[in-house]
Structure formats: C-alpha cells, structure tokens
Design a protein around this motif. Structure first.
Motif, PDB file in Angstrom:
ATOM      1  N   THR A  69      66.953 -41.658   2.531  1.00  0.00           N
ATOM      2  CA  THR A  69      66.524 -42.919   3.125  1.00  0.00           C
ATOM      3  C   THR A  69      67.149 -44.093   2.383  1.00  0.00           C
ATOM      4  O   THR A  69      67.581 -43.961   1.243  1.00  0.00           O
ATOM      5  CB  THR A  69      64.990 -43.041   3.089  1.00  0.00           C
ATOM      6  N   LEU A  70      67.168 -45.246   3.054  1.00  0.00           N
ATOM      7  CA  LEU A  70      67.832 -46.435   2.517  1.00  0.00           C
ATOM      8  C   LEU A  70      66.838 -47.581   2.404  1.00  0.00           C
ATOM      9  O   LEU A  70      66.229 -47.984   3.395  1.00  0.00           O
ATOM     10  CB  LEU A  70      68.992 -46.849   3.426  1.00  0.00           C
ATOM     11  N   THR A  71      66.677 -48.096   1.204  1.00  0.00           N
ATOM     12  CA  THR A  71      65.911 -49.319   0.972  1.00  0.00           C
ATOM     13  C   THR A  71      66.900 -50.435   0.685  1.00  0.00           C
ATOM     14  O   THR A  71      67.825 -50.260  -0.116  1.00  0.00           O
ATOM     15  CB  THR A  71      64.952 -49.154  -0.220  1.00  0.00           C
TER      16      THR A  71
ATOM     17  N   LEU B 250      70.290 -52.564   8.330  1.00  0.00           N
ATOM     18  CA  LEU B 250      70.607 -51.387   7.533  1.00  0.00           C
ATOM     19  C   LEU B 250      69.338 -50.634   7.155  1.00  0.00           C
ATOM     20  O   LEU B 250      69.294 -49.399   7.218  1.00  0.00           O
ATOM     21  CB  LEU B 250      71.382 -51.782   6.273  1.00  0.00           C
ATOM     22  N   ALA B 251      68.301 -51.366   6.754  1.00  0.00           N
ATOM     23  CA  ALA B 251      67.053 -50.705   6.376  1.00  0.00           C
ATOM     24  C   ALA B 251      66.385 -50.049   7.581  1.00  0.00           C
ATOM     25  O   ALA B 251      65.938 -48.895   7.506  1.00  0.00           O
ATOM     26  CB  ALA B 251      66.111 -51.711   5.726  1.00  0.00           C
ATOM     27  N   ASN B 252      66.301 -50.773   8.698  1.00  0.00           N
ATOM     28  CA  ASN B 252      65.647 -50.214   9.879  1.00  0.00           C
ATOM     29  C   ASN B 252      66.347 -48.960  10.368  1.00  0.00           C
ATOM     30  O   ASN B 252      65.710 -47.930  10.642  1.00  0.00           O
ATOM     31  CB  ASN B 252      65.615 -51.260  11.004  1.00  0.00           C
ATOM     32  N   ASP B 253      67.659 -49.028  10.489  1.00  0.00           N
ATOM     33  CA  ASP B 253      68.401 -47.883  11.020  1.00  0.00           C
ATOM     34  C   ASP B 253      68.685 -46.835   9.950  1.00  0.00           C
ATOM     35  O   ASP B 253      69.062 -45.709  10.283  1.00  0.00           O
ATOM     36  CB  ASP B 253      69.722 -48.363  11.635  1.00  0.00           C
ATOM     37  N   GLY B 254      68.512 -47.191   8.688  1.00  0.00           N
ATOM     38  CA  GLY B 254      68.684 -46.233   7.604  1.00  0.00           C
ATOM     39  C   GLY B 254      67.391 -45.559   7.201  1.00  0.00           C
ATOM     40  O   GLY B 254      67.295 -44.960   6.127  1.00  0.00           O
ATOM     41  N   ASN B 255      66.358 -45.678   8.076  1.00  0.00           N
ATOM     42  CA  ASN B 255      65.060 -45.032   7.854  1.00  0.00           C
ATOM     43  C   ASN B 255      64.400 -45.501   6.566  1.00  0.00           C
ATOM     44  O   ASN B 255      63.833 -44.707   5.807  1.00  0.00           O
ATOM     45  CB  ASN B 255      65.207 -43.503   7.836  1.00  0.00           C
TER      46      ASN B 255
ATOM     47  N   TYR C 271      56.703 -58.353  15.747  1.00  0.00           N
ATOM     48  CA  TYR C 271      57.285 -57.041  16.085  1.00  0.00           C
ATOM     49  C   TYR C 271      58.264 -57.135  17.257  1.00  0.00           C
ATOM     50  O   TYR C 271      58.514 -56.127  17.936  1.00  0.00           O
ATOM     51  CB  TYR C 271      56.182 -56.022  16.410  1.00  0.00           C
ATOM     52  N   GLU C 272      58.854 -58.294  17.471  1.00  0.00           N
ATOM     53  CA  GLU C 272      59.776 -58.447  18.606  1.00  0.00           C
ATOM     54  C   GLU C 272      60.968 -57.500  18.515  1.00  0.00           C
ATOM     55  O   GLU C 272      61.454 -57.025  19.551  1.00  0.00           O
ATOM     56  CB  GLU C 272      60.272 -59.896  18.695  1.00  0.00           C
ATOM     57  N   ASN C 273      61.456 -57.241  17.311  1.00  0.00           N
ATOM     58  CA  ASN C 273      62.619 -56.358  17.185  1.00  0.00           C
ATOM     59  C   ASN C 273      62.225 -54.924  16.859  1.00  0.00           C
ATOM     60  O   ASN C 273      63.055 -54.132  16.438  1.00  0.00           O
ATOM     61  CB  ASN C 273      63.594 -56.890  16.131  1.00  0.00           C
ATOM     62  N   ARG C 274      60.950 -54.591  17.084  1.00  0.00           N
ATOM     63  CA  ARG C 274      60.469 -53.218  16.842  1.00  0.00           C
ATOM     64  C   ARG C 274      59.905 -52.599  18.116  1.00  0.00           C
ATOM     65  O   ARG C 274      59.206 -51.585  18.064  1.00  0.00           O
ATOM     66  CB  ARG C 274      59.393 -53.234  15.744  1.00  0.00           C
ATOM     67  N   ASP C 275      60.236 -53.184  19.235  1.00  0.00           N
ATOM     68  CA  ASP C 275      59.698 -52.713  20.509  1.00  0.00           C
ATOM     69  C   ASP C 275      60.183 -51.299  20.822  1.00  0.00           C
ATOM     70  O   ASP C 275      61.338 -50.950  20.561  1.00  0.00           O
ATOM     71  CB  ASP C 275      60.131 -53.667  21.630  1.00  0.00           C
TER      72      ASP C 275
ATOM     73  N   VAL D 250      62.782 -40.650  18.947  1.00  0.00           N
ATOM     74  CA  VAL D 250      62.918 -42.099  18.795  1.00  0.00           C
ATOM     75  C   VAL D 250      62.813 -42.469  17.325  1.00  0.00           C
ATOM     76  O   VAL D 250      61.889 -42.048  16.625  1.00  0.00           O
ATOM     77  CB  VAL D 250      61.839 -42.829  19.613  1.00  0.00           C
ATOM     78  N   ASP D 251      63.769 -43.258  16.862  1.00  0.00           N
ATOM     79  CA  ASP D 251      63.736 -43.757  15.487  1.00  0.00           C
ATOM     80  C   ASP D 251      62.717 -44.879  15.411  1.00  0.00           C
ATOM     81  O   ASP D 251      62.875 -45.922  16.043  1.00  0.00           O
ATOM     82  CB  ASP D 251      65.122 -44.264  15.074  1.00  0.00           C
ATOM     83  N   ALA D 252      61.661 -44.674  14.644  1.00  0.00           N
ATOM     84  CA  ALA D 252      60.598 -45.678  14.554  1.00  0.00           C
ATOM     85  C   ALA D 252      60.490 -46.179  13.117  1.00  0.00           C
ATOM     86  O   ALA D 252      61.499 -46.468  12.489  1.00  0.00           O
ATOM     87  CB  ALA D 252      59.284 -45.089  15.063  1.00  0.00           C
ATOM     88  N   GLY D 253      59.263 -46.263  12.564  1.00  0.00           N
ATOM     89  CA  GLY D 253      59.098 -46.881  11.249  1.00  0.00           C
ATOM     90  C   GLY D 253      58.664 -45.902  10.184  1.00  0.00           C
ATOM     91  O   GLY D 253      58.034 -44.880  10.462  1.00  0.00           O
ATOM     92  N   GLU D 254      59.009 -46.245   8.938  1.00  0.00           N
ATOM     93  CA  GLU D 254      58.595 -45.448   7.787  1.00  0.00           C
ATOM     94  C   GLU D 254      57.511 -46.204   7.017  1.00  0.00           C
ATOM     95  O   GLU D 254      57.598 -47.426   6.864  1.00  0.00           O
ATOM     96  CB  GLU D 254      59.782 -45.176   6.853  1.00  0.00           C
TER      97      GLU D 254
END
Length: 592
Positions: free
Chosen positions: A371-373, A390-395, A445-449, A460-464
């Motif tokens: 994972t990427l922080t 990068l963080a969102n798509d890098g889990n 959360y507009e960019n987390r829809d 689906v890639d969601a949140g950690e």
C-alpha cells in the motif's frame, strides 16, 4: 536624485543574469555588458565568494549599480543607485527567494521575499505560486423518490484540514478547491464507542440542522474502527520514497521531513525493516532494508538527505515499489505490513508527471498487498492533486504535515492507525426511506462516489481504514412533516474486506427518528463539533448550500462547543482558525 530601475532595464537584467546562469562557473570572472544592455564580454557567473558590480544606464542617463553577491549558492541580489540613495525594489531574477539591498553609505541591508519563479508577487495575486488543487464540485440535494441510495468509498484522509490551517495561519483564506469537507470532519475526535469484537461499530445521531433551513435535519453516520495497541501492531516493512529535488529546499520542507522521520525511528521495533529511496533528477537507493534495531544507521541516512535537481517522482516510486516487493517476497515477511511512504511536495517534472502516468508504471504492484501512503510538505510549488490521487489509487491514505507537532500526531500518537489497516475497499451505502425523507444531501465525499449498483461489487477500489480510525459522514435531510413518530429514516450498510483473510463482510443498521435529538444543543457535543466543522468547510469552499451562513457565526458556535469540550486542543485550534478566517473575510469585504 533616486534612480529607479525601469521595467526595460529589469528585463535586461533578467536576460543578462539568465545567460550568466547558463555559462560555466569560473571563479571571479567578470560579468560585463555593453552600454545598451547587450552582452559584451564573458557570461560566466561569479564565484560564490565574489561580488560583481554591473552598471546600466537609466533613462535619465544615471548609472544604477546591480550587485550580484554569492550567485548562485547564496541566492541574493542587491542594488543601489549611483548617488547612494535609498535602495528601491522593482524586480528580481527568477528562482531567487531572497533579495538583499544595502545602502552603501549607511551599510544597512534589508530583505524581501520572492516566489520561486521570480518577481515580488505571485501570479494572479494568489498566496502561493504553482499550487495545484482540483474542483470536484459540491453534492446537491437529491429527491428520495428519484434516487433513494447514497453510496461512497470510505475516506480517512485529513490533508485538506491541515492544508487549510497552513493557509489561515499564513494569513490567507484557503483556495476553494483545496477544501474537502470529509477531511475536515475526520481530523477531529468524534467520541464514538469502540467496537467489541467486530472491526467497526456504527454510531448514528442527529438533530434539527443548526445551519440549514428550519425544515432541515442533520444526521451523523459514524464508524469507529477497532484499535490496535503498539504492542499488538504487526511488524512492518517500510520503504520511504523521499523527494530531494530542489523545490524541497524551500521553506525548510526537507528539514521537516528529516525531523519527522527521526520521530518515527524512535518508534520502530527491532523486527521492523526500513529502506530509503530518494529522487531528484534520478532515483537512487539511499538505504537498503535495515532492521529497526539499527537506529544509528537509519539516522545517518536521514541526516545525509540533501535537496538538489529536478523531480523524477516516477523513478523514485518505481524503485520504492521494487524494494518493497523484494521485502514482501522474503520468506520472513509473512503477516507483515508492507508500505511505501512517499514524502514530497507532489511536484513531478521528469518522466511521467501526472498520477495516471505514474500509477500506470507501478500498476503491477498495486494488487500485491503493498500500500501507498502519501505525506505532503510545503505550500508554494505544491501539488495536492497528485498526492491525493496517488494515495487513493495506491490503496492508501493521504496526509499533510505543516509542523513537527502534526508529524508527531501521525508517526507517534497514531502510528498503529497510520501503518496497520483493519479494512480494505470499505464502502458505505445509505438507503433512505422514501416515505419519511423527502430529500437528502451528503456533505463532502464528492470524489469518493461509487455507483449504487456496485456497492456489492468487490472488485471496486474503495477506501482503506487504519486501526483506531473513524469515518464520519454528515447528511442534511428534509423530512416529511407527517412522517410517523419513530419511523425508519434510513438503513446504513457498510461493506469491507478483511486485509488478512480476504473475507468480505457486510453489516447494517436502521436509523429512526428517535435517533435524532429534538434540539441541536441537546445533541452530543461531538456531533455538534462535526456540524460546526462541516459548516466551516462549506463556507470556505463557498458552497451554494452555505450561502446564508457566515464565518463569524461559525466562530461563535465553535466557541460554544469548546465550552462543552474544554480539554480538546484541536477544538481550541478550530476556534482560532475560525476567528482568523472571519477576520480575513471581513478585511476583504472592507477592502483593507
């Protein structure tokens, strides 16, 4: 008579010194120019110990002295007029951050700051130069009969709030696009009860809306993650990818990186492994994987960090993932956390420079459990868009560090939550009862829809979510006045994957009107804090739905909430920031 440097002469100076910068370094070589400003002789820059004086004619035919001192290492420039009058600032060459002016008779010097691309002011009167944010819009009210489902990926990032703090403490209102409401709310302790055996515990509360229309209610959906003590934390493979390009020398941002990492070193176990990759014009391995027991070796590597060159972020991350993969593939790595941690101002100007291109280069590593922080530093010349994507798509998660205290919060106080996840690809879906709720609006959360029909799509890639982290969502709702007492308002569902077993779980809880307090002031203090914080963010991003509100009102409410939570330093800071923001807004309205 004082001679001022005219814009024409300023351009001549800029061109001449740019040529000097391009030439080879020769100690003490003069920089000479013809009377009309053209280059007449050598174009080499002076040695760092040498001061050069160049005379230019002004329009009044009086010579003006330009003294270049210690170029380029010292990065200062000064000038006086030929009659020794008081120096006057008109221009400076690109890239210099300090200009020094010396009165040849009084021997006094003064300084004035510059942005990184030259001149005395930033472009378009912006507070910082070359700072990138993205507008994701503002969620509207949705009629329940048209769409009764609200679905989004969990997000525990906090960078937006800290970035705003930096803006305000520097005396500016934040850029509207930098404000993400959910990251404001999630920065604060929400006071949720801890789960028993499950990874999460759901808390629901609400009240009539303090800031919306009289007919509106607000509902807080809160999730408290299971805590993990320092002793219970898994061993970690940590690869730090550190930006050491020239821009990281600004504002002592690399200095703050070094001090932050030293805090983390003190928290390492002998069973942890640390590697360091740096990148400027090229990426390189600074420290091969080293046991946390060997703190002195890790600290020597940190001390060796120096800023220079352009910014090849892609190569740095590629080397970082390569190292992390080797560490994860080691037989002894079973059950360990493997994390790449990027510390940067987000600028990339060599190779792939955008998040899509960089992620494409490391795509093969994203499904391996690494994972990427991302952790941001600095403001001018800062790219929030790249760091967040990068963080969102890098889990992973995205944070911003503006002070050593914030670094301590991240690397010491909340280290287990920073490093160890308790849930992956976590999503929330709220199903509103069409018979009780007329319309609703999710704040942030507009960019987390997530598409409603993909809530149970586990690809689906969601949140950690890290250990001990909380996730909070606020909804504004307009209820039907004739809805039955204690009627069901909504059903909240959360779905997530266990990071160890890979098992996917889903839990649900109903929300009734009995979960809402009759008055805002009767609701839990932490709920009131969340509502005030959200209104603060809505006003700062100039949301249409907060158009009737005011920062002064937020300041007043924040002070009242602080009286309910007098020992919470974060709430005290919120009061201060609201006061600063209100003062700045008032000054802007007065034209002062």
């Amino acid at each position: 008579m004082r001679t001022r440097i005219t814009p024409l002469i300023a351009l001549i100076i800029l061109a001449a010194l740019a040529v000097a910068c391009a030439g080879p370094m020769e100690s003490g070589a003069p920089v000479s120019h013809s009377p009309n400003g053209g280059v007449a002789g050598a174009t080499t820059a002076p040695d760092v110990q040498t001061a050069q004086t160049v005379s230019y004619p002004s329009r009044e035919d009086a010579a003006t002295e330009i003294v270049v001192t210690g170029y380029p290492a010292v990065q200062t420039m000064s000038y006086t007029d030929s009659e020794g009058g008081s120096p006057t600032l008109e221009s400076a060459t690109g890239g210099w951050e300090v200009a020094q002016f010396r009165d040849p008779q009084a021997g006094q010097a003064t300084s004035e700051g510059f942005n990184s691309i030259g001149g005395t002011s930033t472009v378009n009167d912006e507070p910082y130069d070359l700072t990138f944010f993205r507008n994701y819009g503002v969620n509207p009210f949705v009629d329940t009969e048209d769409d009764h489902l609200s679905t989004f990926a969990m997000d525990v990032d906090t960078a937006s709030y800290v970035v705003t703090r930096r803006f305000l403490q520097d005396g500016y209102l934040p850029a509207r696009d930098s404000v993400r409401v959910e990251e404001f709310i999630n920065y604060f302790d929400q006071g949720y009860a801890a789960p028993n055996d499950a990874p999460f515990r759901i808390t629901i509360d609400g009240s009539p809306s303090r800031f919306g229309l009289e007919t509106h209610h607000m509902m807080r959906v809160g999730l408290q993650g299971r805590t993990v003590s320092a002793d219970e934390r898994k061993d970690a493979n940590l690869v730090f990818v550190i930006d050491v390009s020239g821009s990281m020398e600004r504002e002592d941002r690399l200095g703050l990186v070094k001090r932050s990492l030293n805090l983390l070193v003190d928290e390492l176990r002998p069973t942890d492994q640390v590697g360091i990759i740096t990148y400027g014009s090229h990426g390189r391995v600074l420290l091969e994987p080293t046991s946390g027991e060997n703190q002195s070796r890790i600290e020597r590597a940190i001390r060796a960090l120096r800023a220079d060159g352009s910014t090849y972020a892609e190569e740095g991350l590629r080397l970082g993932y390569d190292m992390a993969t080797r560490m994860a593939d080691d037989e002894s790595a079973n059950g360990r956390i493997t994390r790449v941690i990027l510390l940067s101002d987000g600028v990339a100007n060599v190779g792939e420079t955008g998040s899509d291109g960089i992620l494409q280069r490391i795509r093969s590593h994203l499904d391996t459990g690494i994972t990427l922080t991302t952790i941001g530093f600095g403001m001018g010349n800062y790219n929030d868009v790249l760091m967040e994507r990068l963080a969102n798509d890098g889990n992973g998660t995205y944070h911003y560090v503006d002070t050593l205290a914030e670094a301590r919060r991240l690397f010491v106080d909340n280290l287990a939550g920073t490093l160890q996840y308790i849930a992956r690809d976590a999503k929330i879906q709220v199903e509103f009862n069409e018979d009780a709720v007329r319309s609703y609006r999710l704040l942030g959360y507009e960019n987390r829809d997530v598409a409603d029909d993909r809530f149970r799509d586990d690809t689906v890639d969601a949140g950690e979510v890290g250990a001990g982290h909380t996730v909070t969502a606020l909804y504004e709702m307009k209820l039907y006045p004739d809805a039955p007492t204690n009627s069901v308002l909504a059903t909240v569902r959360i779905r997530y994957e266990d990071p160890d077993s890979g098992e996917v779980s889903e839990v649900a809880r109903e929300v009734t009107s009995a979960d809402l307090s009759r008055r805002f002031e009767d609701a839990p203090a932490r709920y009131q804090l969340a509502a005030v914080t959200a209104e603060f963010a809505e006003l700062l991003r100039e949301s249409y739905w907060a158009r009737e509100g005011s920062l002064s009102e937020v300041e007043e409410e924040a002070r009242r909430v602080f009286r309910l939570l007098p020992r919470d330093a974060d709430v005290a800071e919120l009061v201060d920031l609201a006061e600063i923001a209100a003062d700045i807004r008032l000054s802007s309205a007065d034209g002062s």
